[in-house]
Design an enzyme around this catalytic site. Sequence first.
Site, PDB file in Angstrom:
ATOM      1  N   TRP A   1     -18.663   3.098  10.292  1.00 23.66           N
ATOM      2  CA  TRP A   1     -17.250   3.487  10.222  1.00 23.66           C
ATOM      3  C   TRP A   1     -16.857   4.452  11.330  1.00 23.66           C
ATOM      4  CZ3 TRP A   1     -14.517   0.068   8.204  1.00 23.66           C
ATOM      5  CH2 TRP A   1     -14.939  -0.639   7.075  1.00 23.66           C
TER       6      TRP A   1
ATOM      7  N   ASP B   1     -13.525  11.885   7.916  1.00 28.02           N
ATOM      8  CA  ASP B   1     -13.334  10.750   7.026  1.00 28.02           C
ATOM      9  C   ASP B   1     -14.198  10.992   5.790  1.00 28.02           C
ATOM     10  OD1 ASP B   1     -13.405   8.356   5.651  1.00 28.02           O
ATOM     11  OD2 ASP B   1     -13.947   7.126   7.375  1.00 28.02           O
TER      12      ASP B   1
ATOM     13  N   LYS C   1     -12.857   4.438  -3.758  1.00 30.41           N
ATOM     14  CA  LYS C   1     -14.276   4.687  -3.982  1.00 30.41           C
ATOM     15  C   LYS C   1     -14.480   5.552  -5.234  1.00 30.41           C
ATOM     16  CE  LYS C   1     -15.038   2.858   0.117  1.00 30.41           C
ATOM     17  NZ  LYS C   1     -15.624   1.530   0.294  1.00 30.41           N
TER      18      LYS C   1
END
Length: 411
Positions: A117, A206, A231
Amino acid sequence: MSTDHGRVINFGAGPSALPLSVLEEAQTGLVNFAGTGMGIAEISHRSKEFQAFLDGFERDIRTQLDVPPTHRILFTQGGGTGQFSAVVLNLLARYKLLRPQASAEDTVLDYVVTGSWSKKAAEEARRLGGSTVRTVVDARVYSKDGKAFDNIPPHAEFAFSADPALIYYCENETVDGVEFAHDAQSPAAFPFHLLPQNTLVPLIADYSSSFMCRPIPRLADHAVIYAGAQKNIGPAGLTVLIVREDCIVDVDAAAKLGAAPVPLILSYKTLADSGSLYNTPSVLAIYMAGLVVKRMKENGGLPYYEEVNRRKANKLYAAVHEGEQKGVFRRKVQQGSESWMNAVFEVLGEGAEKKFLDGAEKEGMKGLKGHRSVGGVRVSLYNAVTEQEVDKLIAYMARFLAESASVEAAA
């Protein structure tokens, strides 16, 4: 009284498990939200009832994470991928306002690349242009094979720019199972002490797959923290932002100085000025995430979840270690860099991984297959996955090890 509704145990990486009590409560809200006679998916986002819910949701996040008054909490769409672009555009606008004479070559963006990511985020920054994108450190260099993301690099290898427009890192890499250590003294913790000093550091994090699983270390030292909700706290469609006030800038004024124009929907100032209601927000996702965060507060908040998540991860990694000793499992991440939220390992032997996954599914445990780009097994241990459910997986892993030993002995 809750029933099981025929549900399985969801170890998927996202969209992920949600607490059954919240799903049941949401059923009522889908039909009649806050006594309005309308369901939450039908009600106006401008209504006083929804505004009151949104305000409470923000307070619950602020209180539990101890977000200081220097930072705004904003809600938007687009997920983490949308923020790959938004953070670049907003922080470049900020930098242009602070240093109007700086050229694109002088404007540096620092990226810490520890997994799939953060790698994608850096690629998006390069695609957008208008700056020099610099890799502070690439974890693949320090991996066992020189190719995989399996570690947090040593602090001595981090070299931040003196005056970057932003410094970017991903706290937990969902695909690769790599996370910055929770202990500030660990060599795998984020090296806050190496950041530029005597300035408001434009530090971006993040937190998509670890948001609200524990307190955020040195939250106040961050410029922007963002997290896709799907999540730990809600369904897909919502992104939570924690933005320091100095990063909420007039992007149009910056554009007049030569910064790239920022679409209004990506502008932090637009979001802040409108109270996250510039356009129709993800009403249903906000509602469900708000219920989750409220439930977290009632259960004892982040200290409770941190302790439970620590126990879940420790138990699971102990089971993986036992399998390693028996030559059946192999961990994919170097010790000390393992994620609490996404534990990854391999099952060794011809057809063994499929057998493991098929057997788990027969016992009502789903979502264990690793990301398509890396394979293996991935166990996601988000807040809604209970300790009892983890214990069931560990018991299955023990049986799998015993059966593997029996087969080997027979051979």
